[in-house]
Design a protein around this motif. Sequence first.
Motif, PDB file in Angstrom:
ATOM      1  N   UNK A  72      27.582   9.643  -4.977  1.00  0.00           N
ATOM      2  CA  UNK A  72      28.959   9.330  -4.632  1.00  0.00           C
ATOM      3  C   UNK A  72      29.657  10.562  -4.074  1.00  0.00           C
ATOM      4  N   UNK A  73      30.587  10.309  -3.175  1.00  0.00           N
ATOM      5  CA  UNK A  73      31.380  11.378  -2.561  1.00  0.00           C
ATOM      6  C   UNK A  73      32.844  11.106  -2.884  1.00  0.00           C
ATOM      7  N   UNK A  74      33.692  12.113  -2.700  1.00  0.00           N
ATOM      8  CA  UNK A  74      35.063  12.002  -3.199  1.00  0.00           C
ATOM      9  C   UNK A  74      36.109  12.364  -2.168  1.00  0.00           C
ATOM     10  N   UNK A  75      37.333  11.982  -2.520  1.00  0.00           N
ATOM     11  CA  UNK A  75      38.513  12.554  -1.894  1.00  0.00           C
ATOM     12  C   UNK A  75      39.285  13.198  -3.029  1.00  0.00           C
ATOM     13  N   UNK A  76      39.862  14.343  -2.738  1.00  0.00           N
ATOM     14  CA  UNK A  76      40.488  15.163  -3.763  1.00  0.00           C
ATOM     15  C   UNK A  76      41.919  15.460  -3.354  1.00  0.00           C
ATOM     16  N   UNK A  77      42.868  15.066  -4.188  1.00  0.00           N
ATOM     17  CA  UNK A  77      44.281  15.211  -3.865  1.00  0.00           C
ATOM     18  C   UNK A  77      44.933  16.209  -4.823  1.00  0.00           C
ATOM     19  N   UNK A  78      45.565  17.216  -4.253  1.00  0.00           N
ATOM     20  CA  UNK A  78      46.341  18.174  -5.038  1.00  0.00           C
ATOM     21  C   UNK A  78      47.800  17.781  -4.867  1.00  0.00           C
ATOM     22  N   UNK A 134      49.982  26.910  -0.007  1.00  0.00           N
ATOM     23  CA  UNK A 134      50.182  28.175  -0.722  1.00  0.00           C
ATOM     24  C   UNK A 134      50.050  27.967  -2.231  1.00  0.00           C
ATOM     25  N   UNK A 135      50.588  26.857  -2.727  1.00  0.00           N
ATOM     26  CA  UNK A 135      50.493  26.541  -4.151  1.00  0.00           C
ATOM     27  C   UNK A 135      49.055  26.204  -4.538  1.00  0.00           C
ATOM     28  N   UNK A 136      48.360  25.497  -3.656  1.00  0.00           N
ATOM     29  CA  UNK A 136      46.949  25.173  -3.883  1.00  0.00           C
ATOM     30  C   UNK A 136      46.128  26.449  -4.015  1.00  0.00           C
ATOM     31  N   UNK A 137      46.324  27.391  -3.101  1.00  0.00           N
ATOM     32  CA  UNK A 137      45.581  28.647  -3.138  1.00  0.00           C
ATOM     33  C   UNK A 137      45.937  29.457  -4.380  1.00  0.00           C
ATOM     34  N   UNK A 144      42.851  28.408  -6.162  1.00  0.00           N
ATOM     35  CA  UNK A 144      42.044  29.396  -5.456  1.00  0.00           C
ATOM     36  C   UNK A 144      41.245  28.855  -4.289  1.00  0.00           C
ATOM     37  N   UNK A 145      41.670  27.718  -3.733  1.00  0.00           N
ATOM     38  CA  UNK A 145      40.989  27.128  -2.580  1.00  0.00           C
ATOM     39  C   UNK A 145      42.019  26.767  -1.510  1.00  0.00           C
ATOM     40  N   UNK A 146      41.510  26.518  -0.316  1.00  0.00           N
ATOM     41  CA  UNK A 146      42.358  26.127   0.800  1.00  0.00           C
ATOM     42  C   UNK A 146      42.180  24.637   1.068  1.00  0.00           C
TER      43      UNK A 146
END
Length: 169
Positions: A43-49, A88-91, A95-97
């Motif tokens: 399975x593959x995903x979508x990831x929402x921040x 900016x908040x995600x990073x 720690x990812x873009x």
Amino acid sequence: MSDPSTALFDYLENLGIKTSTHAHVPLFTVEDSQKLRGDLPGLHSKNLFVKDKKDALWLVVAEENTEIRMNHLHKTLGCARLSFGKPELLLETLGVIPGSVTPFALINDHSRKVNFALDSKLAKGDILNFHPLRNDRTTTIQSDDLLRFVTSLGYEIRIVDFDEEIGSF
């Protein structure tokens, strides 16, 4: 620059979790992944921040074809209305873009600010695929091992049945 996935792989190895990783061109969307992944099983995903109106942060990880109704997601999660978190908040937090968002990024949330919600399809799945903190690779992990990884970091996992959520409104 050092590889951001090195510490992740070391952590997984220390937990006794086996993974395999495949290199590919950088992928930024679910559509990119579907076009270029070939026959990579699982399975593959979508990831929402996302961030709610009270500044609570969420990482919502769903099976790639799952419909998520953003205007109702806050009701499912039991939080205030949601909007996407700024890059900016995600990073700063994970720690990812954008394009590299993954449940593996919880390893970088040292303050444990992010709430974690996982699609029941993934929680009940067998083989799962996620970026290992960079979008030019895909790492395959067993579902039980992903759950063990997340709980080892001190997170509670909110399992969400998005199919039920769609029918409940």
